[in-house]
Design a protein around this motif. Structure first.
Motif, PDB file in Angstrom:
ATOM      1  N   ASP A 102      -0.226  -3.070   1.053  1.00  0.00           N
ATOM      2  CA  ASP A 102      -0.511  -1.852   0.307  1.00  0.00           C
ATOM      3  C   ASP A 102       0.688  -0.904   0.377  1.00  0.00           C
ATOM      4  O   ASP A 102       1.345  -0.808   1.411  1.00  0.00           O
ATOM      5  N   GLY A 103       0.961  -0.251  -0.756  1.00  0.00           N
ATOM      6  CA  GLY A 103       2.087   0.696  -0.804  1.00  0.00           C
ATOM      7  C   GLY A 103       3.390  -0.017  -1.117  1.00  0.00           C
ATOM      8  O   GLY A 103       4.461   0.417  -0.687  1.00  0.00           O
ATOM      9  N   SER A 104       3.285  -1.121  -1.889  1.00  0.00           N
ATOM     10  CA  SER A 104       4.484  -1.956  -2.087  1.00  0.00           C
ATOM     11  C   SER A 104       5.664  -1.214  -2.693  1.00  0.00           C
ATOM     12  O   SER A 104       6.805  -1.630  -2.495  1.00  0.00           O
ATOM     13  N   SER A 105       5.388  -0.112  -3.421  1.00  0.00           N
ATOM     14  CA  SER A 105       6.534   0.596  -4.004  1.00  0.00           C
ATOM     15  C   SER A 105       7.397   1.237  -2.907  1.00  0.00           C
ATOM     16  O   SER A 105       8.511   1.679  -3.162  1.00  0.00           O
ATOM     17  N   ASN A 117      -0.878  13.028  -5.040  1.00  0.00           N
ATOM     18  CA  ASN A 117       0.326  12.994  -5.871  1.00  0.00           C
ATOM     19  C   ASN A 117       0.231  14.150  -6.871  1.00  0.00           C
ATOM     20  O   ASN A 117      -0.369  14.027  -7.937  1.00  0.00           O
ATOM     21  N   TYR A 129       0.670  14.581 -10.882  1.00  0.00           N
ATOM     22  CA  TYR A 129      -0.355  14.347 -11.905  1.00  0.00           C
ATOM     23  C   TYR A 129      -1.285  15.551 -12.080  1.00  0.00           C
ATOM     24  O   TYR A 129      -2.310  15.455 -12.735  1.00  0.00           O
ATOM     25  N   TYR A 183       2.293  13.702   1.508  1.00  0.00           N
ATOM     26  CA  TYR A 183       1.962  12.547   0.663  1.00  0.00           C
ATOM     27  C   TYR A 183       3.041  11.491   0.823  1.00  0.00           C
ATOM     28  O   TYR A 183       4.176  11.690   0.409  1.00  0.00           O
ATOM     29  N   GLY A 218       2.448   8.181  -0.162  1.00  0.00           N
ATOM     30  CA  GLY A 218       2.372   7.284  -1.312  1.00  0.00           C
ATOM     31  C   GLY A 218       2.020   5.863  -0.902  1.00  0.00           C
ATOM     32  O   GLY A 218       2.099   4.944  -1.707  1.00  0.00           O
ATOM     33  N   SER A 219       1.624   5.676   0.361  1.00  0.00           N
ATOM     34  CA  SER A 219       1.013   4.412   0.830  1.00  0.00           C
ATOM     35  C   SER A 219      -0.351   4.824   1.349  1.00  0.00           C
ATOM     36  O   SER A 219      -0.434   5.601   2.312  1.00  0.00           O
ATOM     37  N   LEU A 220      -1.403   4.299   0.739  1.00  0.00           N
ATOM     38  CA  LEU A 220      -2.746   4.708   1.160  1.00  0.00           C
ATOM     39  C   LEU A 220      -2.939   4.516   2.666  1.00  0.00           C
ATOM     40  O   LEU A 220      -3.484   5.385   3.349  1.00  0.00           O
ATOM     41  N   TYR A 227      -7.194  10.772  -4.494  1.00  0.00           N
ATOM     42  CA  TYR A 227      -6.661  10.125  -5.694  1.00  0.00           C
ATOM     43  C   TYR A 227      -7.731  10.304  -6.761  1.00  0.00           C
ATOM     44  O   TYR A 227      -8.589   9.451  -6.959  1.00  0.00           O
ATOM     45  N   LYS A 236      -7.014   5.171  -9.460  1.00  0.00           N
ATOM     46  CA  LYS A 236      -6.086   4.042  -9.363  1.00  0.00           C
ATOM     47  C   LYS A 236      -6.504   3.026  -8.296  1.00  0.00           C
ATOM     48  O   LYS A 236      -6.270   1.841  -8.428  1.00  0.00           O
ATOM     49  N   LEU A 237      -7.129   3.526  -7.248  1.00  0.00           N
ATOM     50  CA  LEU A 237      -7.347   2.671  -6.082  1.00  0.00           C
ATOM     51  C   LEU A 237      -8.517   1.717  -6.307  1.00  0.00           C
ATOM     52  O   LEU A 237      -9.454   2.029  -7.048  1.00  0.00           O
ATOM     53  N   ARG A 238      -8.430   0.546  -5.687  1.00  0.00           N
ATOM     54  CA  ARG A 238      -9.405  -0.500  -5.911  1.00  0.00           C
ATOM     55  C   ARG A 238     -10.583  -0.339  -4.947  1.00  0.00           C
ATOM     56  O   ARG A 238     -10.404  -0.081  -3.757  1.00  0.00           O
ATOM     57  N   GLU A 263      -9.683  -1.509  -1.086  1.00  0.00           N
ATOM     58  CA  GLU A 263      -8.973  -0.301  -0.644  1.00  0.00           C
ATOM     59  C   GLU A 263      -9.990   0.777  -0.255  1.00  0.00           C
ATOM     60  O   GLU A 263     -10.067   1.191   0.903  1.00  0.00           O
TER      61      GLU A 263
HETATM   62  P1  FDP Z   1       1.421   1.171  -4.459  1.00  0.00           P
HETATM   63  O1  FDP Z   1       1.193   1.371  -5.929  1.00  0.00           O
HETATM   64  O2  FDP Z   1       2.813   1.513  -4.008  1.00  0.00           O
HETATM   65  O3  FDP Z   1       0.975  -0.191  -3.957  1.00  0.00           O
HETATM   66  O4  FDP Z   1      -2.894   1.179  -4.206  1.00  0.00           O
HETATM   67  C1  FDP Z   1      -1.604   1.262  -4.384  1.00  0.00           C
HETATM   68  C2  FDP Z   1      -0.867   2.510  -3.933  1.00  0.00           C
HETATM   69  O5  FDP Z   1       0.474   2.232  -3.673  1.00  0.00           O
HETATM   70  C3  FDP Z   1      -1.455   3.205  -2.689  1.00  0.00           C
HETATM   71  O6  FDP Z   1      -1.046   2.640  -1.493  1.00  0.00           O
HETATM   72  C4  FDP Z   1      -0.967   4.622  -2.840  1.00  0.00           C
HETATM   73  O7  FDP Z   1      -1.787   5.553  -2.183  1.00  0.00           O
HETATM   74  C5  FDP Z   1      -0.968   4.817  -4.334  1.00  0.00           C
HETATM   75  O8  FDP Z   1      -0.935   3.519  -4.926  1.00  0.00           O
HETATM   76  C6  FDP Z   1       0.211   5.599  -4.826  1.00  0.00           C
HETATM   77  O9  FDP Z   1       0.078   5.822  -6.190  1.00  0.00           O
HETATM   78  P2  FDP Z   1       1.008   6.890  -6.968  1.00  0.00           P
HETATM   79  O10 FDP Z   1       2.376   6.281  -6.984  1.00  0.00           O
HETATM   80  O11 FDP Z   1       0.405   6.965  -8.333  1.00  0.00           O
HETATM   81  O12 FDP Z   1       0.963   8.177  -6.240  1.00  0.00           O
END
Ligand code: FDP
Length: 333
Positions: free
Chosen positions: A122-125, A215, A218, A244, A246-248, A264, A274-276, A280
């Protein structure tokens, strides 16, 4: 009483001890299943720690069912969990954020009692920039009232039916938190011996906490009541801080220990959030409630929601009970 944190008290011992106290007739299969998760997350932690040295950073040139770019580490984490749990004997179905369809390991009959749902990374970005990421898991039992072949009906159970849930955060250290409905317990990976050692038993989330986590880019897309809450939180009278990551997993971990609220909400672009729900929101909601906190989609308690699709999304407001109530009172008046 002896402070067990100073002893070599590992997550395996903890799970077995709790099972002995609360389920004296259990066969030990469940502990065996949880130990598959700890093994997988130790392997993932090792990959995460060495990612920059082994050419496993960056995208894998594919898009997952969520329409998101898959990272190389997402694939490694997914395969590791599948490999570590798939052969435990008591897992029938596995559901991953990375896979469009559930993976059927074996028919939900006899010893095959469990369904494991997970977000492998989770939080791959945040992977490539060395910010905390994590693994989230939820464990359900098969339903005894329906045919074993009704795969989706076995999977789409409301969150209150989870038998266990947890996460591992790969942060400044690797920390695991889990619940089986008997409080939340936390362990830190000791890299020198490769074991998760007890760091906190029966964790309680503070009932209030002046931190909100959202975030805010938005903001204009959020419902009016959420915008109103954010305006209030920024006043001198409220005196809140914003955090914040950005990783749940990392944002939830901080909220669990320090208190506050993570949001969120629905946006104009993503009216369902957004979250599953299944891998999640549900596991985090189970942990939050077990620690004395709360989790809602704005209208319903997360754990009461009956899922209708594998990768269903949900808005999520989660954290200290008092803070979740405060958000709702602004949102709905
Ligand atoms: P990510 O897209 O980086 O995997 O569920 C995915 C998640 O991260 C959560 O871990 C995080 O809380 C959320 O999305 C971040 O979303 P935003 O970039 O829209 O803030």
């Amino acid at each position: 009483m002896v402070d067990r944190r100073n002893k070599l008290f590992t997550v395996q011992q903890h799970i077995i001890e709790r099972q002995r106290v609360h389920h004296p007739y259990a066969s030990g299969e469940f502990s065996w299943l949880l130990s598959g998760i700890t093994l997988a997350t130790k392997v993932i932690s090792d990959h995460v720690r060495r990612a920059g040295l082994c050419d496993i950073l960056g995208a894998a040139d594919s898009i997952n069912v969520q329409g998101e770019e898959v990272q190389k580490l997402d694939i490694i984490a997914n395969e590791t969990i599948m490999a570590c749990l798939g052969y435990r004997g008591n897992v029938g179905i596995m559901v991953s954020e990375e896979d469009d369809e559930p993976t059927i390991i074996q028919e939900l009959e006899g010893a095959a009692k469990y369904i494991v749902l997970f977000d492998p990374l989770d939080g791959s970005s945040n992977i490539d920039v060395n910010v905390s990421i994590g693994t989230i898991f939820s464990i359900q039992q098969r339903r005894e009232d329906i045919d074993s072949g009704k795969v989706m009906d076995h999977i789409l159970q409301p969150g209150y039916k989870q038998v266990a849930a947890g996460y591992v955060v790969y942060g400044s250290s690797t920390v695991m938190a889990y619940t089986t409905g008997d409080g939340v317990h936390m362990f830190t990976l000791d890299p020198s011996i490769g074991a998760f050692r007890l760091s906190q038993e029966s964790v309680r989330m503070p009932t209030d906490g002046k931190t909100y986590s959202v975030n805010e880019a938005y903001r204009a897309q959020f419902p009016d009541g959420i915008q109103e809450y954010l305006d209030w939180a920024k006043t001198d009278e409220a005196g809140y801080s914003l955090r914040y990551i950005g990783s749940l997993v990392a944002d939830f971990h901080r909220t669990l220990l320090r208190g506050g609220v993570f949001l969120y909400p629905p946006t104009k672009k993503t009216p369902n959030g957004k979250l599953r729900l299944l891998y999640e929101a549900n596991p985090m909601a189970f942990l939050a409630e077990q620690a004395g906190g709360a989790a809602t989609d704005g209208t319903h308690r997360i754990l009461d929601k009956v899922p209708t699709a594998l990768h269903e999304r949900t808005p999520l407001i989660i954290g200290s009970r008092g803070e979740v109530d405060r958000v709702l009172s602004h949102w709905h008046g």
